[in-house]
Design a protein around this motif. Sequence first.
Motif, PDB file in Angstrom:
ATOM      1  N   LEU A 129       0.706  -1.158   0.090  1.00 36.13           N
ATOM      2  CA  LEU A 129      -0.072  -0.141  -0.028  1.00 36.13           C
ATOM      3  C   LEU A 129       0.937   1.232   0.021  1.00 36.13           C
ATOM      4  O   LEU A 129       0.494   2.241  -0.643  1.00 36.13           O
ATOM      5  CB  LEU A 129      -0.898  -0.031   1.053  1.00 36.13           C
ATOM      6  CG  LEU A 129      -1.820   1.216   1.350  1.00 36.13           C
ATOM      7  CD1 LEU A 129      -2.830   1.499   0.183  1.00 36.13           C
ATOM      8  CD2 LEU A 129      -2.375   1.204   2.684  1.00 36.13           C
ATOM      9  N   GLU A 130       1.875   1.310   0.810  1.00 33.74           N
ATOM     10  CA  GLU A 130       2.708   2.476   0.733  1.00 33.74           C
ATOM     11  C   GLU A 130       3.157   2.810  -0.603  1.00 33.74           C
ATOM     12  O   GLU A 130       3.536   4.000  -0.832  1.00 33.74           O
ATOM     13  CB  GLU A 130       3.997   2.232   1.830  1.00 33.74           C
ATOM     14  CG  GLU A 130       3.396   2.275   3.387  1.00 33.74           C
ATOM     15  CD  GLU A 130       2.980   0.748   3.535  1.00 33.74           C
ATOM     16  OE1 GLU A 130       3.015  -0.106   2.666  1.00 33.74           O
ATOM     17  OE2 GLU A 130       2.072   0.611   4.678  1.00 33.74           O
ATOM     18  N   ARG A 131       3.810   1.800  -1.071  1.00 33.10           N
ATOM     19  CA  ARG A 131       4.344   2.091  -2.559  1.00 33.10           C
ATOM     20  C   ARG A 131       3.246   2.760  -3.576  1.00 33.10           C
ATOM     21  O   ARG A 131       3.565   3.537  -4.461  1.00 33.10           O
ATOM     22  CB  ARG A 131       4.958   0.963  -3.121  1.00 33.10           C
ATOM     23  CG  ARG A 131       5.603   0.982  -4.520  1.00 33.10           C
ATOM     24  CD  ARG A 131       6.402  -0.183  -4.971  1.00 33.10           C
ATOM     25  NE  ARG A 131       7.122   0.186  -6.408  1.00 33.10           N
ATOM     26  CZ  ARG A 131       7.610  -0.836  -7.170  1.00 33.10           C
ATOM     27  NH1 ARG A 131       7.608  -2.121  -6.503  1.00 33.10           N
ATOM     28  NH2 ARG A 131       8.031  -0.598  -8.089  1.00 33.10           N
ATOM     29  N   LEU A 132       2.001   2.033  -3.335  1.00 34.84           N
ATOM     30  CA  LEU A 132       0.869   2.474  -4.397  1.00 34.84           C
ATOM     31  C   LEU A 132       0.681   3.860  -3.973  1.00 34.84           C
ATOM     32  O   LEU A 132       0.504   4.658  -4.815  1.00 34.84           O
ATOM     33  CB  LEU A 132      -0.365   1.491  -4.011  1.00 34.84           C
ATOM     34  CG  LEU A 132      -0.223   0.244  -4.450  1.00 34.84           C
ATOM     35  CD1 LEU A 132      -1.363  -0.334  -4.197  1.00 34.84           C
ATOM     36  CD2 LEU A 132       0.088  -0.140  -5.994  1.00 34.84           C
ATOM     37  N   GLN A 133       0.603   4.256  -2.583  1.00 30.11           N
ATOM     38  CA  GLN A 133       0.269   5.695  -2.331  1.00 30.11           C
ATOM     39  C   GLN A 133       1.293   6.826  -2.955  1.00 30.11           C
ATOM     40  O   GLN A 133       0.840   7.730  -3.207  1.00 30.11           O
ATOM     41  CB  GLN A 133       0.230   5.684  -0.812  1.00 30.11           C
ATOM     42  CG  GLN A 133      -1.057   4.977  -0.145  1.00 30.11           C
ATOM     43  CD  GLN A 133      -1.019   4.684   1.239  1.00 30.11           C
ATOM     44  OE1 GLN A 133       0.069   4.932   1.855  1.00 30.11           O
ATOM     45  NE2 GLN A 133      -2.218   4.949   2.128  1.00 30.11           N
ATOM     46  N   ALA A 134       2.594   6.211  -2.650  1.00 27.68           N
ATOM     47  CA  ALA A 134       3.530   7.113  -3.194  1.00 27.68           C
ATOM     48  C   ALA A 134       3.379   7.390  -4.731  1.00 27.68           C
ATOM     49  O   ALA A 134       3.817   8.544  -5.088  1.00 27.68           O
ATOM     50  CB  ALA A 134       5.190   6.459  -2.867  1.00 27.68           C
ATOM     51  N   GLU A 135       3.173   6.346  -5.331  1.00 32.86           N
ATOM     52  CA  GLU A 135       3.079   6.588  -6.690  1.00 32.86           C
ATOM     53  C   GLU A 135       1.867   7.479  -7.263  1.00 32.86           C
ATOM     54  O   GLU A 135       2.053   8.352  -8.255  1.00 32.86           O
ATOM     55  CB  GLU A 135       2.828   5.009  -7.732  1.00 32.86           C
ATOM     56  CG  GLU A 135       2.765   5.013  -9.088  1.00 32.86           C
ATOM     57  CD  GLU A 135       4.120   5.607  -9.816  1.00 32.86           C
ATOM     58  OE1 GLU A 135       4.159   5.683 -11.052  1.00 32.86           O
ATOM     59  OE2 GLU A 135       5.144   5.823  -9.046  1.00 32.86           O
ATOM     60  N   LEU A 136       0.847   7.025  -6.392  1.00 35.15           N
ATOM     61  CA  LEU A 136      -0.607   7.942  -6.827  1.00 35.15           C
ATOM     62  C   LEU A 136      -0.218   9.663  -6.507  1.00 35.15           C
ATOM     63  O   LEU A 136      -0.561  10.238  -7.031  1.00 35.15           O
ATOM     64  CB  LEU A 136      -1.578   7.508  -5.771  1.00 35.15           C
ATOM     65  CG  LEU A 136      -3.027   8.289  -6.342  1.00 35.15           C
ATOM     66  CD1 LEU A 136      -3.325   8.202  -7.996  1.00 35.15           C
ATOM     67  CD2 LEU A 136      -4.057   7.462  -5.704  1.00 35.15           C
ATOM     68  N   ARG A 137       0.585   9.711  -5.395  1.00 31.22           N
ATOM     69  CA  ARG A 137       0.615  11.191  -5.013  1.00 31.22           C
ATOM     70  C   ARG A 137       1.743  11.802  -6.103  1.00 31.22           C
ATOM     71  O   ARG A 137       1.635  13.195  -6.241  1.00 31.22           O
ATOM     72  CB  ARG A 137       1.616  11.319  -3.696  1.00 31.22           C
ATOM     73  CG  ARG A 137       0.650  11.122  -2.361  1.00 31.22           C
ATOM     74  CD  ARG A 137       1.352  11.108  -0.943  1.00 31.22           C
ATOM     75  NE  ARG A 137       0.388  10.735  -0.004  1.00 31.22           N
ATOM     76  CZ  ARG A 137       0.535   9.697   0.556  1.00 31.22           C
ATOM     77  NH1 ARG A 137       1.371   8.736   0.423  1.00 31.22           N
ATOM     78  NH2 ARG A 137      -0.089   9.356   1.720  1.00 31.22           N
TER      79      ARG A 137
END
Length: 522
Positions: A129-137
């Motif tokens: 999730l953390e990597r997905l969130q960073a990519e979306l940001r």
Amino acid sequence: MIYVILGQTASGKTSLALSLARRFSLPVISADAYQCYRMMQIGTDKPTREEVAGIDYHFYDEYDPDFRMNVSIFQKECGPLLKSYVQKGKDVLIVGGTFLYIKALLYGYAFYSEEEEKGGKSPYDGWPLERLQAELRRLSEKTCREIDMANPRRVLRALEQIRSGHSRDEILQSTSRVPLYPVRFFRIEIDKEEGNRRIDQRVDRMFEEGFPEEVDRLLSRYPDDLYSFQSIGYRELIEEKRGSGDLEKAKALIKTHTHQYAKKQRTFLRHQFPEAVVLPKDEIFKAIADHVQLKKRTDILLAGIKEKIESKKVLLAGLGGVGGMAFDALVRLGFEEIEVVDQDKVDPTNLNRQTLYTLLDIGKAKSDIAKRRAESLNPLARVTARCERIDEHFSSEKKDVILDCIDDVNGKVALFKKAKAEKALLITSAGFGFHTDSTKVAFGCLQDRTDPLSKNFIEALTKEGIGDDLKDILVVYPKDARRKGQKGDKTIGSVATAVNAAGLAIASLLVQKLEKEVEKDG
């Protein structure tokens, strides 16, 4: 008509839809991303099989938990279903808390991700999730502010939309802002604190009914990282089962996260469905119930053109005897999008022939009276009232039908030009002054008319070089002999019989033209 019931979670959307569906035998399409899964009964708070028995209830309890559901699949499954109901003249209820599904279904947005079409895996599969969130940001800070960033499935879907070239904004603000079908949106009015109280009660009830045991049964058959398990409730319980197993902590987190989700829903609804009628739950039931019953007998006779009637945008110019009666008939027939234009106010001398008005209306704008009349018959009708003169400067949004009930030649020419430019159906009225026989009202082509108003209209069109289209202009006209007024009196004589018959004839002619449209399309 499609009735869409909106509202935050725990507002009572589903129970309202079920009550209406049972009362009026209406099919229901559930727009919920999680109630479509089997074995996920308690955590999604979906209705039981017993509750939906006898109702055509769609997109419900159909997929195994390991199926990867998304908005595109929902649209592809429910789009043809909805279209078939509309074509049959059947009213439909749409209810659910996944509002993006509703937008995609009703506004026909065409989108897909390349991976979904090929049946392959997303390039983001396996990302934490953390990597997905960073990519979306990195790609869209705006999207991060608008979605539930704690939900891996929603973050992943947002990334897939961006990757496919279709952003979330594109779905919400698609090229067409016009729904594919006649639709009315309703939003259940509920106080924030009351909503949170209901959420807390629902979560407590879920645990009492065995929600933890439901999750245990699911985890005994499926891995714990399924998309379907990312919904609020399941993800908190699964996290606790991975760790300390503190059910009270999980319950508290579910309540908190659902409160936060409800806040996002309220914001989304205000911004994305501003046209929604906002009422308490019981008043929405009454509004839809009244509307269904208002149309009941009309639907029996005009079922084949029901969708045409409900979707056509009509401009009606002139609200005298002819136009007033035509307008009243349109509202009763079920036309829902009408713009009325008349520069006059009600005068005492109007009351001998213009049945739309009473003594109480004297001095008031005719257009305003017509709007209030429509609202008293059908509160869901969308009537725009304009008290102004129609001339060469007149403009309004594009229309499908233009009904010309005015006696000013310059105004008639302006309406003709508008109809021609917009390829709208034009029906015009000849002069009915000094005519009294309601049994001798007919219709035909403008080029064949010889009454004074029609002759002046023909001359004006010819002078402007557009007289070649006279055969395409439908006109309602009197066939009885024109009576003479008193010598020296220039007042145009008129009584209720002929002008009101002409108004009804215009409405009937419009229905005939719509029936021919359906025959041609079919």
